[in-house]
Scaffold this active site. Structure first.
Site, PDB file in Angstrom:
ATOM      1  N   HIS A 146      70.532  62.034   6.871  1.00  0.00           N
ATOM      2  CA  HIS A 146      70.647  60.364   6.588  1.00  0.00           C
ATOM      3  C   HIS A 146      70.459  59.805   7.746  1.00  0.00           C
ATOM      4  CE1 HIS A 146      74.027  61.984   9.136  1.00  0.00           C
ATOM      5  NE2 HIS A 146      74.517  61.004   9.008  1.00  0.00           N
ATOM      6  N   HIS A 201      71.301  57.743  10.079  1.00  0.00           N
ATOM      7  CA  HIS A 201      72.357  57.336  11.170  1.00  0.00           C
ATOM      8  C   HIS A 201      71.621  57.739  12.336  1.00  0.00           C
ATOM      9  CE1 HIS A 201      76.636  56.463   8.568  1.00  0.00           C
ATOM     10  NE2 HIS A 201      75.339  55.710   8.648  1.00  0.00           N
ATOM     11  N   ASP A 236      72.535  59.103  15.369  1.00  0.00           N
ATOM     12  CA  ASP A 236      73.358  60.054  15.847  1.00  0.00           C
ATOM     13  C   ASP A 236      72.833  61.255  15.155  1.00  0.00           C
ATOM     14  OD1 ASP A 236      75.211  59.290  13.226  1.00  0.00           O
ATOM     15  OD2 ASP A 236      76.232  61.683  14.845  1.00  0.00           O
ATOM     16  N   HIS A 237      71.570  61.119  14.177  1.00  0.00           N
ATOM     17  CA  HIS A 237      70.742  62.655  13.067  1.00  0.00           C
ATOM     18  C   HIS A 237      69.279  62.111  13.239  1.00  0.00           C
ATOM     19  CE1 HIS A 237      74.820  64.226  11.254  1.00  0.00           C
ATOM     20  NE2 HIS A 237      74.591  62.859  12.273  1.00  0.00           N
ATOM     21  N   HIS A 268      78.894  59.170   2.587  1.00  0.00           N
ATOM     22  CA  HIS A 268      79.476  59.377   3.604  1.00  0.00           C
ATOM     23  C   HIS A 268      78.078  58.003   3.909  1.00  0.00           C
ATOM     24  CE1 HIS A 268      78.855  59.537   8.289  1.00  0.00           C
ATOM     25  NE2 HIS A 268      77.913  59.750   8.390  1.00  0.00           N
ATOM     26  N   ASP A 324      76.801  65.048   7.714  1.00  0.00           N
ATOM     27  CA  ASP A 324      77.981  64.286   7.370  1.00  0.00           C
ATOM     28  C   ASP A 324      78.777  64.302   5.544  1.00  0.00           C
ATOM     29  OD1 ASP A 324      78.022  64.821  10.172  1.00  0.00           O
ATOM     30  OD2 ASP A 324      77.274  62.260  10.390  1.00  0.00           O
ATOM     31  N   HIS A 360      78.804  67.825  13.215  1.00  0.00           N
ATOM     32  CA  HIS A 360      79.854  67.449  14.301  1.00  0.00           C
ATOM     33  C   HIS A 360      80.966  67.953  14.585  1.00  0.00           C
ATOM     34  CE1 HIS A 360      78.569  63.044  14.792  1.00  0.00           C
ATOM     35  NE2 HIS A 360      78.013  63.344  13.379  1.00  0.00           N
TER      36      HIS A 360
HETATM   37 FE    FE Z   1      76.610  61.956  12.292  1.00  0.00          FE
HETATM   38 ZN    ZN Z   2      76.754  60.123  10.221  1.00  0.00          ZN
END
Ligand code: FE
Ligand code: ZN
Length: 255
Positions: A56, A58, A60-61, A114, A133, A171
């Site tokens: 996805h 975001h 942090d990915h 998410h 996530d 995570h």
């Molecule tokens: Fe994440």
């Molecule tokens: Zn995420």
């Protein structure tokens, strides 16, 4: 097992995963939170990088992707439905599409909730699913974009995979997820022993990812919303599955 899988801690609490097809030596990365630890793992193993699978959009990915593309020129794979927000894709896939990592077949599952356009990568021959996530160890991602109906549908698809499937989520949130899960179902014996196991792993700095789907089905409150004993434990015996899921998700947001 058709894949060798390595877990790479990134940023504060993210995980990326390297998957090597044993038959051909082809290597894929699931998510790119930051490049440095991934490059270090590749160099230590002496591996190339043939493919990056993005779950996805975001940061942090995906934030580590540019450096990895510049150095290794992998095929970048992600959701067609979210191509406008993802980094530039070489292969844009839909729910139900398949792709090959060497001789190992991967399947795309839409797990929106998410975010809309979040996908999971399932490798049936390796008994491994990469959920980021969506389904998480003892939890599920916060509903930033989707509805409870959407996430419940996504989790239900994952719950229907073979119970021996190993779940690689994005995570290290498991210890705090365990506290919440125990607040919801304090009498669940499987959950009590899993929570103890998680606490001792974390005390030693050991990752609690991956987990197995059978463990999640027995202990994860977000997968248990359809069970009569769960509904009664939360005082919602007459509510629909999705209403129970929505109520538990809301309770977690305020926990
Ligand atoms: Fe994440
Ligand atoms: Zn995420």
């Amino acid at each position: 097992m058709t894949l060798e899988i390595i877990t790479i801690p990134c940023l504060a609490d993210n995980y990326a995963f390297l998957l090597r097809d044993k038959a051909t030596g082809k290597v894929a990365l699931v998510d790119a939170p930051e490049s440095y630890p991934i490059e270090a793992a590749l160099k230590e193993k002496g591996w190339g990088l043939d493919m990056v699978l993005l779950t996805h959009h975001h940061y942090d990915h995906v934030d580590g992707l540019p450096e990895l593309v510049a150095e290794y020129h992998p095929v970048v794979v992600g959701a067609k439905a979210d191509a406008c927000r993802l980094p530039s894709l070489d292969l844009a896939l839909n729910e139900g599409d398949t792709f090959m990592l060497g001789e190992t077949k991967g399947h795309v599952i839409d797990v929106s909730g998410h975010t809309i356009g979040h996908i999971a990568f399932n490798f049936p021959s390796a008994h491994a699913v990469f959920t980021a996530d969506s389904l998480m160890a003892l939890g599920c991602g916060r509903l930033f974009e989707g509805t409870p109906e959407m996430m419940w549908g996504s989790l239900s698809k994952l719950a229907a995979l073979p119970p021996d499937t190993v779940v690689y989520s994005g995570h290290e949130y498991t210890a705090s997820n365990a506290k919440f899960a125990l607040s919801v179902e304090p009498e669940n014996a499987a959950l009590q022993s899993r929570a103890q196991n998680i606490a001792s792993k974390r005390a030693q700095g050991v990752a609690t990812i991956p987990s197995t789907l059978s463990e999640e089905l027995a202990t994860n409150p977000f997968l248990r919303a359809a069970l009569p004993e769960f509904k009664s434990a939360v005082g919602m015996s007459d509510s629909s599955d999705v209403d129970v899921f929505a109520a538990i998700r809301k309770r977690k947001d305020n926990f």
